[in-house]
Design a protein around this motif. Structure first.
Motif, PDB file in Angstrom:
ATOM      1  N   ARG A   1      -6.139  80.493  89.550  1.00 56.50           N
ATOM      2  CA  ARG A   1      -5.438  80.066  90.764  1.00 56.50           C
ATOM      3  C   ARG A   1      -5.319  78.552  90.847  1.00 56.50           C
ATOM      4  O   ARG A   1      -4.313  78.025  91.346  1.00 56.50           O
ATOM      5  CB  ARG A   1      -6.180  80.589  91.996  1.00 56.50           C
ATOM      6  N   TYR A   2      -6.339  77.849  90.361  1.00 56.57           N
ATOM      7  CA  TYR A   2      -6.336  76.386  90.415  1.00 56.57           C
ATOM      8  C   TYR A   2      -6.561  75.807  89.009  1.00 56.57           C
ATOM      9  O   TYR A   2      -7.641  75.286  88.698  1.00 56.57           O
ATOM     10  CB  TYR A   2      -7.427  75.878  91.356  1.00 56.57           C
TER      11      TYR A   2
ATOM     12  N   MET B   1     -10.737  81.668  90.038  1.00 58.99           N
ATOM     13  CA  MET B   1     -10.540  80.298  90.493  1.00 58.99           C
ATOM     14  C   MET B   1      -9.755  79.483  89.473  1.00 58.99           C
ATOM     15  O   MET B   1      -8.842  78.715  89.831  1.00 58.99           O
ATOM     16  CB  MET B   1     -11.889  79.638  90.785  1.00 58.99           C
TER      17      MET B   1
ATOM     18  N   GLN C   1     -13.736  72.310  96.469  1.00 60.09           N
ATOM     19  CA  GLN C   1     -12.519  72.385  97.267  1.00 60.09           C
ATOM     20  C   GLN C   1     -11.842  73.737  97.105  1.00 60.09           C
ATOM     21  O   GLN C   1     -11.408  74.351  98.083  1.00 60.09           O
ATOM     22  CB  GLN C   1     -11.554  71.264  96.868  1.00 60.09           C
ATOM     23  N   ALA C   2     -11.742  74.204  95.847  1.00 63.05           N
ATOM     24  CA  ALA C   2     -11.108  75.492  95.580  1.00 63.05           C
ATOM     25  C   ALA C   2     -11.874  76.627  96.250  1.00 63.05           C
ATOM     26  O   ALA C   2     -11.279  77.584  96.752  1.00 63.05           O
ATOM     27  CB  ALA C   2     -11.015  75.724  94.078  1.00 63.05           C
TER      28      ALA C   2
ATOM     29  N   SER D   1      -6.501  73.150  98.071  1.00 65.89           N
ATOM     30  CA  SER D   1      -5.979  72.779  96.755  1.00 65.89           C
ATOM     31  C   SER D   1      -6.706  71.537  96.247  1.00 65.89           C
ATOM     32  O   SER D   1      -6.722  70.501  96.919  1.00 65.89           O
ATOM     33  CB  SER D   1      -4.475  72.500  96.840  1.00 65.89           C
ATOM     34  N   PRO D   2      -7.344  71.606  95.068  1.00 69.72           N
ATOM     35  CA  PRO D   2      -8.109  70.458  94.548  1.00 69.72           C
ATOM     36  C   PRO D   2      -7.219  69.241  94.343  1.00 69.72           C
ATOM     37  O   PRO D   2      -6.081  69.354  93.899  1.00 69.72           O
ATOM     38  CB  PRO D   2      -8.642  70.978  93.205  1.00 69.72           C
TER      39      PRO D   2
END
Length: 290
Positions: free
Chosen positions: A25-26, A22, A119-120, A125-126
């Motif tokens: 990715r974010y 995570m 959100q993630a 997308s946060p």
């Protein structure tokens, strides 16, 4: 029994794998923790520069008035404005700054990060806007929860060892207090998530975090203890700063405190993200069994 323990360790491994995926990715999830760490670094720099113009005109008077050298005496704080004694005050200044930051920006940024992780987890997308707005809207609930956790940890770590005077017992109580701090962090690990993701008020958030921590005790303990042990290690090192200054050089204080800020930034990011993921997994499991 052994199989059950293996399953719990397997859960921890899965949660950590999800955490690092995570964060890769974010990476925006890291930013709230980076903001807190940056403010801590600014406090450290200001504390270091306090004896020097032009900051001395602003920061030197409160240092003279509020701190006494040596600690516990009735003398003034003038010595803390001169080399090398100024380095002895830096850990305390940083601690005070971190408490203030934690109760203000830190509370909000942690809440924002919790919402970003949620959100993630949903593949979204946060974002900053709505998460920051909701965190500010719930600030006083978050603050009350933070104060409760802070006071429990502070009383355990700072006041418990003062109950005895014998060096051996004091040392034993100190290590006991660290264990209590870890348990406090474990049982309160899901409070912010309960407030931000389930809109719980303070008391219900406490009940909720206790409930989840109890049912996932070993995984939660591992998720909390593994990062927290690094922070505890640096707290122990900070207690040895006077000895380190004598053995090496006074400026080593800046290195130790700066490194502790970096370690706290990394470990907080991992701890908060992983516990929120476990919270979401637990909540999904509860919904599936209803």
């Amino acid at each position: 029994m052994l199989q059950s323990v293996k399953e719990k360790f397997s859960i921890v491994g899965s949660i950590w794998a999800m955490t690092f995926r995570m964060l890769r990715r974010y990476p925006v999830i890291i930013i709230p923790f980076l903001i807190i760490a940056s403010l801590d670094a600014i406090v450290l720099i200001l504390g270091y520069l306090a004896p020097r113009p032009p900051l001395s005109s602003i920061l030197a008077p409160p240092i003279r008035a509020l701190f006494n050298y040596p600690f516990g005496s009735t003398a003034g704080g003038e010595a803390f404005l001169h080399y090398p004694v100024n380095f002895l005050l830096l850990p305390r200044l940083l601690y005070i700054g971190q408490v203030v930051i934690g109760a203000t920006v830190g509370v909000v940024m942690t809440a924002v990060a919790v919402r970003m992780v949620s959100q993630a987890n949903e593949g979204v997308s946060p974002s900053w806007g709505i998460n920051l707005r909701d965190a500010i809207f719930r600030y006083f609930t978050l603050l009350i929860f933070w104060v409760i956790v802070f006071l429990l940890g502070a009383v355990a770590s700072r006041e418990l060892p003062k109950l005895v005077s014998t060096p051996l017992l004091k040392q034993l109580l100190y290590y006991l207090s660290l264990g209590i701090v870890i348990l406090v962090e474990t049982f309160f690990a899901y409070g912010v998530a309960a407030i931000m993701l389930e809109n719980q008020r303070t008391w219900r958030a406490i009940v909720r975090t206790f409930s989840i921590a109890k049912s996932t005790f070993l995984p939660t303990l591992i998720l909390v203890f593994s990062p927290l042990i690094f922070q505890i290690f640096f707290a122990l090192i900070q207690g040895k700063i006077p000895q380190l200054m004598m053995k090496f050089f006074p400026e080593i204080t800046l290195f130790v405190l700066g490194l502790s800020i970096l370690v706290t930034f990394i470990t907080d990011c991992i701890l908060r993200t992983s516990t929120v993921i476990l919270f979401l997994v637990k909540r999904d499991t509860e919904k599936a069994t209803d």
